[in-house]
Design a protein around this motif. Structure first.
Motif, PDB file in Angstrom:
ATOM      1  N   MET A  55      31.198  20.422   0.672  1.00  0.00           N
ATOM      2  CA  MET A  55      30.459  19.607  -0.273  1.00  0.00           C
ATOM      3  C   MET A  55      29.017  20.107  -0.317  1.00  0.00           C
ATOM      4  SD  MET A  55      30.337  15.542  -0.178  1.00  0.00           S
ATOM      5  CE  MET A  55      30.009  14.627  -1.593  1.00  0.00           C
ATOM      6  N   SER A  56      28.481  20.263  -1.501  1.00  0.00           N
ATOM      7  CA  SER A  56      27.138  20.820  -1.592  1.00  0.00           C
ATOM      8  C   SER A  56      26.083  19.753  -1.337  1.00  0.00           C
ATOM      9  CB  SER A  56      26.928  21.455  -2.970  1.00  0.00           C
ATOM     10  OG  SER A  56      26.834  20.464  -3.962  1.00  0.00           O
ATOM     11  N   LYS A  57      24.954  20.224  -0.851  1.00  0.00           N
ATOM     12  CA  LYS A  57      23.848  19.320  -0.570  1.00  0.00           C
ATOM     13  C   LYS A  57      23.169  18.933  -1.870  1.00  0.00           C
ATOM     14  CE  LYS A  57      22.588  21.218   3.913  1.00  0.00           C
ATOM     15  NZ  LYS A  57      21.516  21.864   4.655  1.00  0.00           N
ATOM     16  N   LYS A  58      22.509  17.797  -1.846  1.00  0.00           N
ATOM     17  CA  LYS A  58      21.732  17.364  -2.986  1.00  0.00           C
ATOM     18  C   LYS A  58      20.291  17.230  -2.522  1.00  0.00           C
ATOM     19  CE  LYS A  58      22.276  14.446  -6.972  1.00  0.00           C
ATOM     20  NZ  LYS A  58      23.058  13.413  -7.610  1.00  0.00           N
ATOM     21  N   TYR A  59      19.382  17.854  -3.245  1.00  0.00           N
ATOM     22  CA  TYR A  59      17.969  17.828  -2.888  1.00  0.00           C
ATOM     23  C   TYR A  59      17.236  16.868  -3.807  1.00  0.00           C
ATOM     24  CZ  TYR A  59      19.131  22.094  -0.384  1.00  0.00           C
ATOM     25  OH  TYR A  59      19.695  22.996   0.467  1.00  0.00           O
ATOM     26  N   TYR A  60      16.323  16.108  -3.229  1.00  0.00           N
ATOM     27  CA  TYR A  60      15.479  15.188  -3.978  1.00  0.00           C
ATOM     28  C   TYR A  60      14.028  15.544  -3.714  1.00  0.00           C
ATOM     29  CZ  TYR A  60      19.650  12.235  -4.197  1.00  0.00           C
ATOM     30  OH  TYR A  60      20.898  11.747  -4.419  1.00  0.00           O
ATOM     31  N   TRP A  61      13.181  15.216  -4.663  1.00  0.00           N
ATOM     32  CA  TRP A  61      11.751  15.410  -4.438  1.00  0.00           C
ATOM     33  C   TRP A  61      10.967  14.382  -5.235  1.00  0.00           C
ATOM     34  CZ3 TRP A  61      14.781  18.957  -7.035  1.00  0.00           C
ATOM     35  CH2 TRP A  61      14.569  19.064  -8.397  1.00  0.00           C
ATOM     36  N   ILE A  62       9.746  14.184  -4.790  1.00  0.00           N
ATOM     37  CA  ILE A  62       8.833  13.279  -5.488  1.00  0.00           C
ATOM     38  C   ILE A  62       7.766  14.138  -6.137  1.00  0.00           C
ATOM     39  CG2 ILE A  62       7.076  11.493  -5.226  1.00  0.00           C
ATOM     40  CD1 ILE A  62       8.634  10.386  -2.908  1.00  0.00           C
ATOM     41  N   LYS A  63       7.525  13.866  -7.404  1.00  0.00           N
ATOM     42  CA  LYS A  63       6.473  14.557  -8.129  1.00  0.00           C
ATOM     43  C   LYS A  63       5.264  13.621  -8.156  1.00  0.00           C
ATOM     44  CE  LYS A  63       9.343  14.494 -11.453  1.00  0.00           C
ATOM     45  NZ  LYS A  63       9.964  14.518 -12.761  1.00  0.00           N
ATOM     46  N   LEU A  64       4.284  13.888  -7.324  1.00  0.00           N
ATOM     47  CA  LEU A  64       3.092  13.045  -7.348  1.00  0.00           C
ATOM     48  C   LEU A  64       2.263  13.418  -8.572  1.00  0.00           C
ATOM     49  CD1 LEU A  64       1.781  12.861  -3.676  1.00  0.00           C
ATOM     50  CD2 LEU A  64       3.054  11.165  -4.956  1.00  0.00           C
ATOM     51  N   LYS A  65       1.882  12.416  -9.299  1.00  0.00           N
ATOM     52  CA  LYS A  65       1.030  12.666 -10.464  1.00  0.00           C
ATOM     53  C   LYS A  65      -0.350  13.072  -9.979  1.00  0.00           C
ATOM     54  CE  LYS A  65       3.325   9.568 -13.638  1.00  0.00           C
ATOM     55  NZ  LYS A  65       3.201   8.434 -14.529  1.00  0.00           N
ATOM     56  N   GLU A  66      -1.027  13.816 -10.807  1.00  0.00           N
ATOM     57  CA  GLU A  66      -2.384  14.241 -10.476  1.00  0.00           C
ATOM     58  C   GLU A  66      -3.277  13.029 -10.207  1.00  0.00           C
ATOM     59  OE1 GLU A  66      -5.949  16.844 -12.573  1.00  0.00           O
ATOM     60  OE2 GLU A  66      -3.951  16.833 -13.443  1.00  0.00           O
ATOM     61  N   SER A  67      -2.945  11.939 -10.852  1.00  0.00           N
ATOM     62  CA  SER A  67      -3.749  10.718 -10.735  1.00  0.00           C
ATOM     63  C   SER A  67      -3.295   9.801  -9.597  1.00  0.00           C
ATOM     64  CB  SER A  67      -3.691   9.957 -12.063  1.00  0.00           C
ATOM     65  OG  SER A  67      -2.356   9.594 -12.342  1.00  0.00           O
ATOM     66  N   PHE A  68      -2.385  10.258  -8.738  1.00  0.00           N
ATOM     67  CA  PHE A  68      -1.858   9.392  -7.676  1.00  0.00           C
ATOM     68  C   PHE A  68      -2.981   8.787  -6.841  1.00  0.00           C
ATOM     69  CE2 PHE A  68      -0.392   8.702  -3.300  1.00  0.00           C
ATOM     70  CZ  PHE A  68       0.649   7.814  -3.524  1.00  0.00           C
ATOM     71  N   PHE A  69      -3.894   9.613  -6.357  1.00  0.00           N
ATOM     72  CA  PHE A  69      -4.952   9.117  -5.474  1.00  0.00           C
ATOM     73  C   PHE A  69      -6.097   8.449  -6.241  1.00  0.00           C
ATOM     74  CE2 PHE A  69      -2.853  12.152  -2.646  1.00  0.00           C
ATOM     75  CZ  PHE A  69      -2.638  11.332  -1.559  1.00  0.00           C
ATOM     76  N   SER A  70      -6.111   8.601  -7.567  1.00  0.00           N
ATOM     77  CA  SER A  70      -7.148   7.902  -8.332  1.00  0.00           C
ATOM     78  C   SER A  70      -6.630   6.584  -8.913  1.00  0.00           C
ATOM     79  CB  SER A  70      -7.697   8.802  -9.444  1.00  0.00           C
ATOM     80  OG  SER A  70      -6.673   9.212 -10.309  1.00  0.00           O
ATOM     81  N   ASP A  71      -5.347   6.276  -8.713  1.00  0.00           N
ATOM     82  CA  ASP A  71      -4.785   4.975  -9.091  1.00  0.00           C
ATOM     83  C   ASP A  71      -5.542   3.917  -8.292  1.00  0.00           C
ATOM     84  OD1 ASP A  71      -3.066   2.577  -8.700  1.00  0.00           O
ATOM     85  OD2 ASP A  71      -1.636   3.710  -9.908  1.00  0.00           O
ATOM     86  N   LEU A  72      -6.003   2.888  -8.964  1.00  0.00           N
ATOM     87  CA  LEU A  72      -6.826   1.860  -8.309  1.00  0.00           C
ATOM     88  C   LEU A  72      -6.107   1.196  -7.139  1.00  0.00           C
ATOM     89  CD1 LEU A  72      -8.601   0.203 -11.377  1.00  0.00           C
ATOM     90  CD2 LEU A  72      -9.487   1.915  -9.781  1.00  0.00           C
ATOM     91  N   ARG A  73      -4.803   1.010  -7.253  1.00  0.00           N
ATOM     92  CA  ARG A  73      -4.048   0.375  -6.166  1.00  0.00           C
ATOM     93  C   ARG A  73      -4.038   1.274  -4.925  1.00  0.00           C
ATOM     94  NH1 ARG A  73       1.323  -0.850  -9.493  1.00  0.00           N
ATOM     95  NH2 ARG A  73       0.951   1.348  -9.891  1.00  0.00           N
ATOM     96  N   ILE A  74      -3.894   2.594  -5.128  1.00  0.00           N
ATOM     97  CA  ILE A  74      -3.888   3.528  -3.998  1.00  0.00           C
ATOM     98  C   ILE A  74      -5.305   3.665  -3.439  1.00  0.00           C
ATOM     99  CG2 ILE A  74      -3.386   5.897  -3.268  1.00  0.00           C
ATOM    100  CD1 ILE A  74      -0.910   4.148  -3.951  1.00  0.00           C
ATOM    101  N   LYS A  75      -6.300   3.676  -4.315  1.00  0.00           N
ATOM    102  CA  LYS A  75      -7.692   3.735  -3.835  1.00  0.00           C
ATOM    103  C   LYS A  75      -7.995   2.533  -2.935  1.00  0.00           C
ATOM    104  CE  LYS A  75     -10.388   6.347  -7.137  1.00  0.00           C
ATOM    105  NZ  LYS A  75     -11.540   6.314  -8.036  1.00  0.00           N
ATOM    106  N   LYS A  76      -7.565   1.350  -3.391  1.00  0.00           N
ATOM    107  CA  LYS A  76      -7.807   0.139  -2.608  1.00  0.00           C
ATOM    108  C   LYS A  76      -7.051   0.206  -1.278  1.00  0.00           C
ATOM    109  CE  LYS A  76      -7.555  -4.874  -2.831  1.00  0.00           C
ATOM    110  NZ  LYS A  76      -7.147  -6.054  -3.594  1.00  0.00           N
ATOM    111  N   LEU A  77      -5.812   0.692  -1.304  1.00  0.00           N
ATOM    112  CA  LEU A  77      -5.019   0.841  -0.087  1.00  0.00           C
ATOM    113  C   LEU A  77      -5.718   1.768   0.897  1.00  0.00           C
ATOM    114  CD1 LEU A  77      -2.338   0.338   1.465  1.00  0.00           C
ATOM    115  CD2 LEU A  77      -1.399   2.323   0.254  1.00  0.00           C
ATOM    116  N   ARG A  78      -6.248   2.869   0.413  1.00  0.00           N
ATOM    117  CA  ARG A  78      -6.899   3.835   1.292  1.00  0.00           C
ATOM    118  C   ARG A  78      -8.211   3.305   1.861  1.00  0.00           C
ATOM    119  NH1 ARG A  78      -7.925   9.301  -0.579  1.00  0.00           N
ATOM    120  NH2 ARG A  78      -7.946   9.721   1.626  1.00  0.00           N
TER     121      ARG A  78
END
Length: 175
Positions: free
Chosen positions: A1-24
């Motif tokens: 059975m073949s493996k399945k690969y997953y990945w997350i594409k972080l948007k360029e704005s991930f760290f400038s999202d206000l919710r993430i800024k507040k978290l950090r």
């Protein structure tokens, strides 16, 4: 059975999202951000759904066990994610991160090999020419075209002279 690969594409704005800024900006915020990213990775294969399996007494303890993180940090991260609607509790055993579906990519092992094979097939082993080199080649072509035209004109002129001389010779010999 073949493996399945997953990945997350972080948007360029991930760290400038206000919710993430507040978290950090919270005390220990960088740790919370890493925990959030680990949670996202855990939910990749289920399209953003985190299933509480009941191994521990609550979700934060279970995730702390799975991710090898401090229980308090996981609890604070989950509380913040719920408060900001990044994590939504669907029922007591299922939690969802709606953001995951738009950030997720997937590929099977076979698809990866096929993509790499096609890439190798399409690679051009010849070095690409620079625009300057193309201009030089075009100038050479024009130069040779002009030279060929000059040589052709000279040959036509010679042929006309020969024809004229031949016509004169034929004309004198018939008389």
């Amino acid at each position: 059975m073949s493996k399945k690969y997953y990945w997350i594409k972080l948007k360029e704005s991930f760290f400038s999202d206000l919710r993430i800024k507040k978290l950090r900006k919270l005390a220990g915020g960088d740790t919370f951000t890493i925990i959030f990213q680990k949670i996202m990775l855990l939910s990749l294969s289920t399209n953003g759904v985190i299933v509480y399996q009941g191994i521990e007494s609550n979700l934060s303890k279970e995730l702390a066990l799975i991710m090898d993180e401090d229980e308090d940090n996981v609890q604070l991260t989950l509380s913040y994610l719920k408060q900001t609607n990044i994590l939504i509790e669907e029922d007591e055993n299922n939690y969802n991160i709606p953001l995951i579906s738009e950030l997720t990519g997937t590929e099977t092992d076979w698809a990866k090999k096929k993509r790499e094979y096609r890439k190798r097939q399409n690679e051009d082993n010849v070095l690409t020419m620079s625009d300057k080199r193309r201009e030089e080649i075009e100038l050479e072509r024009e130069k040779y075209a002009k030279l060929n035209q000059i040589l052709l004109d000279k040959q036509i002129t010679k042929d006309k002279k020969r024809e004229k001389v031949l016509n004169q010779y034929i004309g004198e010999s018939t008389c």
